[in-house]
Every structure is written in structure tokens, then in C-alpha cells.
Motif scaffolding. Structure first.
Motif, short mmCIF file in Angstrom:
data_model
loop_
_atom_site.label_atom_id
_atom_site.label_comp_id
_atom_site.label_asym_id
_atom_site.label_seq_id
_atom_site.Cartn_x
_atom_site.Cartn_y
_atom_site.Cartn_z
N LEU A 177 0.82 -1.21 0.00
CA LEU A 177 0.00 0.00 0.00
C LEU A 177 0.85 1.26 0.00
O LEU A 177 0.42 2.32 -0.44
CB LEU A 177 -0.94 0.01 1.21
CG LEU A 177 -2.00 -1.09 1.21
CD1 LEU A 177 -2.87 -0.99 2.45
CD2 LEU A 177 -2.86 -0.99 -0.05
N ALA A 178 2.08 1.13 0.47
CA ALA A 178 2.97 2.29 0.50
C ALA A 178 3.60 2.57 -0.86
O ALA A 178 4.22 3.61 -1.07
CB ALA A 178 4.06 2.08 1.55
N GLN A 179 3.45 1.64 -1.79
CA GLN A 179 4.04 1.82 -3.12
C GLN A 179 3.29 2.90 -3.89
O GLN A 179 2.08 2.84 -3.99
CB GLN A 179 3.99 0.51 -3.92
CG GLN A 179 4.71 -0.64 -3.27
CD GLN A 179 6.17 -0.35 -3.02
OE1 GLN A 179 6.86 0.13 -3.91
NE2 GLN A 179 6.64 -0.60 -1.80
N GLU A 180 4.03 3.81 -4.44
CA GLU A 180 3.38 4.88 -5.19
C GLU A 180 3.33 4.54 -6.67
O GLU A 180 2.60 5.13 -7.43
CB GLU A 180 4.15 6.18 -5.01
CG GLU A 180 4.48 6.48 -3.56
CD GLU A 180 3.94 7.82 -3.13
OE1 GLU A 180 4.22 8.81 -3.81
OE2 GLU A 180 3.22 7.86 -2.09
N GLU A 181 4.19 3.63 -7.08
CA GLU A 181 4.21 3.30 -8.50
C GLU A 181 4.22 1.79 -8.66
O GLU A 181 4.02 1.05 -7.70
CB GLU A 181 5.47 3.88 -9.15
CG GLU A 181 5.70 5.34 -8.78
CD GLU A 181 6.44 6.09 -9.85
OE1 GLU A 181 7.15 5.44 -10.64
OE2 GLU A 181 6.29 7.33 -9.93
N VAL A 182 4.48 1.39 -9.88
CA VAL A 182 4.64 -0.02 -10.19
C VAL A 182 5.76 -0.59 -9.32
O VAL A 182 6.76 0.07 -9.09
CB VAL A 182 4.97 -0.17 -11.68
CG1 VAL A 182 5.39 -1.57 -12.03
CG2 VAL A 182 3.78 0.27 -12.52
N PHE A 183 5.61 -1.82 -8.86
CA PHE A 183 6.65 -2.40 -8.01
C PHE A 183 6.89 -3.85 -8.39
O PHE A 183 6.11 -4.46 -9.11
CB PHE A 183 6.26 -2.29 -6.54
CG PHE A 183 4.97 -2.98 -6.19
CD1 PHE A 183 3.76 -2.30 -6.28
CD2 PHE A 183 4.95 -4.31 -5.79
CE1 PHE A 183 2.56 -2.93 -5.98
CE2 PHE A 183 3.75 -4.95 -5.49
CZ PHE A 183 2.56 -4.26 -5.58
N GLU A 184 8.03 -4.37 -7.87
CA GLU A 184 8.40 -5.75 -8.13
C GLU A 184 8.58 -6.51 -6.81
O GLU A 184 8.77 -5.88 -5.77
CB GLU A 184 9.71 -5.81 -8.90
CG GLU A 184 9.64 -5.12 -10.25
CD GLU A 184 10.89 -4.33 -10.57
OE1 GLU A 184 11.99 -4.87 -10.33
OE2 GLU A 184 10.77 -3.18 -11.03
N ALA A 185 8.57 -7.81 -6.88
CA ALA A 185 8.69 -8.64 -5.68
C ALA A 185 9.96 -8.29 -4.90
O ALA A 185 9.93 -8.10 -3.68
CB ALA A 185 8.70 -10.11 -6.07
N ASP A 186 11.03 -8.18 -5.63
CA ASP A 186 12.33 -7.90 -5.08
C ASP A 186 12.37 -6.62 -4.27
O ASP A 186 12.98 -6.54 -3.20
CB ASP A 186 13.26 -7.69 -6.26
CG ASP A 186 14.57 -8.32 -6.00
OD1 ASP A 186 14.55 -9.47 -5.57
OD2 ASP A 186 15.59 -7.64 -6.19
N GLN A 187 11.73 -5.62 -4.85
CA GLN A 187 11.67 -4.29 -4.27
C GLN A 187 10.94 -4.33 -2.94
O GLN A 187 11.39 -3.74 -1.96
CB GLN A 187 10.87 -3.46 -5.26
CG GLN A 187 11.05 -2.00 -5.19
CD GLN A 187 10.28 -1.37 -6.36
OE1 GLN A 187 10.15 -1.97 -7.43
NE2 GLN A 187 9.73 -0.21 -6.13
N LEU A 188 9.84 -5.07 -2.89
CA LEU A 188 9.10 -5.22 -1.64
C LEU A 188 10.01 -5.83 -0.60
O LEU A 188 10.08 -5.36 0.54
CB LEU A 188 7.91 -6.15 -1.83
CG LEU A 188 6.70 -5.64 -2.59
CD1 LEU A 188 5.60 -6.69 -2.54
CD2 LEU A 188 6.22 -4.33 -2.00
N LEU A 189 10.73 -6.87 -1.00
CA LEU A 189 11.59 -7.57 -0.06
C LEU A 189 12.62 -6.62 0.54
O LEU A 189 12.75 -6.55 1.77
CB LEU A 189 12.31 -8.71 -0.78
CG LEU A 189 13.16 -9.61 0.12
CD1 LEU A 189 12.27 -10.34 1.13
CD2 LEU A 189 13.93 -10.63 -0.71
N SER A 190 13.29 -5.84 -0.29
CA SER A 190 14.34 -4.98 0.26
C SER A 190 13.75 -3.83 1.08
O SER A 190 14.29 -3.47 2.12
CB SER A 190 15.28 -4.48 -0.83
OG SER A 190 14.58 -3.78 -1.80
N GLU A 191 12.61 -3.32 0.64
CA GLU A 191 11.98 -2.25 1.45
C GLU A 191 11.58 -2.77 2.81
O GLU A 191 11.72 -2.09 3.82
CB GLU A 191 10.76 -1.69 0.73
CG GLU A 191 11.12 -0.77 -0.41
CD GLU A 191 9.91 -0.04 -0.98
OE1 GLU A 191 8.92 0.16 -0.26
OE2 GLU A 191 9.97 0.31 -2.18
N MET A 192 11.09 -4.00 2.85
CA MET A 192 10.69 -4.55 4.14
C MET A 192 11.89 -4.79 5.03
O MET A 192 11.85 -4.52 6.23
CB MET A 192 9.89 -5.84 3.93
CG MET A 192 8.56 -5.57 3.25
SD MET A 192 7.52 -7.03 3.16
CE MET A 192 7.08 -7.25 4.88
#
Lengths: 152, 152
Positions: free
Chosen positions: B32-47
DNA sequence: ATCGATGCAAAAACTTTGCATCGGT
DNA sequence: ACCGATGCAAAGTTTTTGCATCGAT
């Protein structure tokens, strides 16, 4: 009369300082024999069945050149695997994909090009290409899914 | 007032006999915090940066459920990697992709839905969804490419 | 207490790459 | 003869899966 794609590819390769090899000729032949959307894997097995031994690596390397030569286009049907179609001298088409069977049908959509160009202009972009894919359920499949549907 | 997506996801999971876990809650928050298109990898590192330890496997498993719940949608931007965007309660959008920078811009395209439905009807398909992606070169990039362009 | 969820690491699927050798030009 | 092309196998990426353990209901 139309110049054969083989000659076009040959010319493209020469312009790039690349070579026209037997493998590349065979791969192009196999590509030209494709009636629908195809995958790298499919080319490989069709060629092997035809008694031509080519490596996966060469297939991938050649597919890249065929794209550069604008002879084939990579579609975006799913994010697991690359799908290609012959595109030389053809207007870009849309695709109707059955989510049950995976069947892909081409749909002419000449009106999309002007739309693309207008949207690019609005954003200050130079248009390069576009993709339009519709996902749906093909007739027989949707009937099978629907217990209320009477078939008689 | 709008029901929070968290509650919607929870309800979805319960209906499927699945559990609402701390990991799933955290993943949804991050999505929900993503403002744009995102990828699985990106979620992982942000978390991970946020101090939450989740495994790749759980991310992928949860993304699948979020798609089933219609909270996110998988886009088809390139065939190497899955791209997602929040889609709950939103009309499907088109996407303008810069082939130089990879930047993705949403483009509203409400007129595509009727087109999709008409095409499906013509083929006897039940419409499920559609994707429209335009590839182009963004302003600064195309200027950089063009030696004739004067910038003053 | 049950049965699904998690993490980890291994496997899978697709594509790319390094390297020695082959072959167009 | 030069230099790109090929095949093979190894490596790279992204995503999936098996399994023992954990945890929501």
C-alpha cells in the motif's frame, strides 16, 4: 514483388558487421514457418525434429538479431517467458489471450497507432512501439465453467 | 467512507480458509505504500530496510493471494520479471514505458474497456482484463540521442 | 489441537555468458 | 587469416517447492 526476408536479414547482418551462417538461415526458415506466436523452446524442438542441430544459445542469440532487424517482435503475454511473432512489414496487432487454454488470437487494431502517437506527443515522448493484450475466456471454456449453461 | 484494504484482504482470506498472519499484514502495508509499479524484489528490500524479516517465498506466496483478492494486478512490462500495481477499486490503466530509463507512467484509458468488451463479444469470449503498454523515449532521453537538438 | 503459513535451501524454468573451436568473408 | 559464430556447460535471474517448524483460529 517482395524481397525475401532471408535477403533482408542477410543485408541487416552485413550492415552490422555480422555473418550470415547456416544456423541463422535455418533458424529464420523455422521462424518463417511459424503460423502463430512462438517461443524459443518451440523453435528448438521443431528444428531438432527436422533434423537440424542448433544450440539453445544460438537460438537466443539469433532471436535477438531478428528483433533488431525488425523481422520478429517480442510480445508480452506473460512474465515467465518470451513470446515472439513475425512482424516484418506488418502493422502491430493486438492479441486476445484465453486465460484457460492459453490460446492466442491476433486482433487487428490499426486505430491504436494514432492513439499511441497522440499519447506520446502529450508526454513529450518519441513513440517506439506498443502492446495491447486482452485476456478473456474462450467460448467453450466459459460454457464449461457455467453450470447454468444448457447445451442442446 | 472506504473500507480499509486490510479488512478486505482479511475477509478474502477467511472466505478461502486461509489465515491472516503478521507477515501478510506487513506485506500488504508495504504494498500500500508503493506509489508506482513495483516488483517482488523491491518489496523484499523495502521490508528488510524497515526492519521486517520476511522470506522471498512468503512475498511471492502473498503476492499471488493479493492478485486473487483483486488488490493488485500483474502488469506486463517486460518478460523477465513480474511487475505489479495496486488495482483495488480502480479502472485498469495503460502504461507508458520509457525504453531508455525504464520509467513507467500511468495513462488513463477508460475507452479501452468498451473496446475490449466489443472485441471479446465478437470472438465469443468472456472479457477478463486487458493491458495496454506504450514504449517510447522520454523527452530528456530523446534529446540526448539527437545531436541536432540545441539546448539553451 | 488443527491445519495452514513460514523460512530456508534446493529446485525449476528461462535466458545469458565464458571459452575453446569452427567457419564466413 | 581474421574475427565473429557456434556448442557446451556453467552461471545468472526470477519464481516455485519440499520440508520441518511455527502460529492463527
Amino acid at each position: 514483388m517482395i524481397e525475401p526476408l532471408c535477403a533482408i536479414f542477410r543485408r541487416f547482418l552485413k550492415r552490422q558487421g555480422l555473418k550470415f551462417t547456416g544456423e541463422r538461415a535455418k533458424i529464420l526458415d523455422t521462424v518463417l514457418a511459424q503460423e502463430e506466436v512462438f517461443e524459443a523452446d518451440q523453435l528448438l524442438s521443431e528444428m531438432r525434429q527436422g533434423g537440424h542441430r542448433v544450440s539453445k544459445a544460438t537460438i537466443y542469440r539469433t532471436l535477438k538479431h531478428l528483433q533488431d532487424a525488425k523481422i520478429i517482435t517480442e510480445l508480452l503475454i506473460d512474465s515467465k517467458q518470451a513470446h515472439y511473432e513475425l512482424s516484418f512489414g506488418r502493422k502491430p496487432k493486438g492479441h486476445l489471450v484465453c486465460v484457460e487454454t492459453g490460446r492466442i488470437t491476433e486482433i487487428p487494431s490499426p486505430w491504436l497507432e494514432p492513439v499511441r502517437d497522440r499519447i506520446c506527443r502529450e508526454h513529450g515522448y518519441d513513440p517506439v512501439s506498443h502492446r495491447f493484450v486482452i485476456y478473456g475466456i474462450s467460448p467453450s471454456e466459459s460454457r464449461a465453467d457455467d453450470p447454468a449453461a444448457q447445451d442442446d
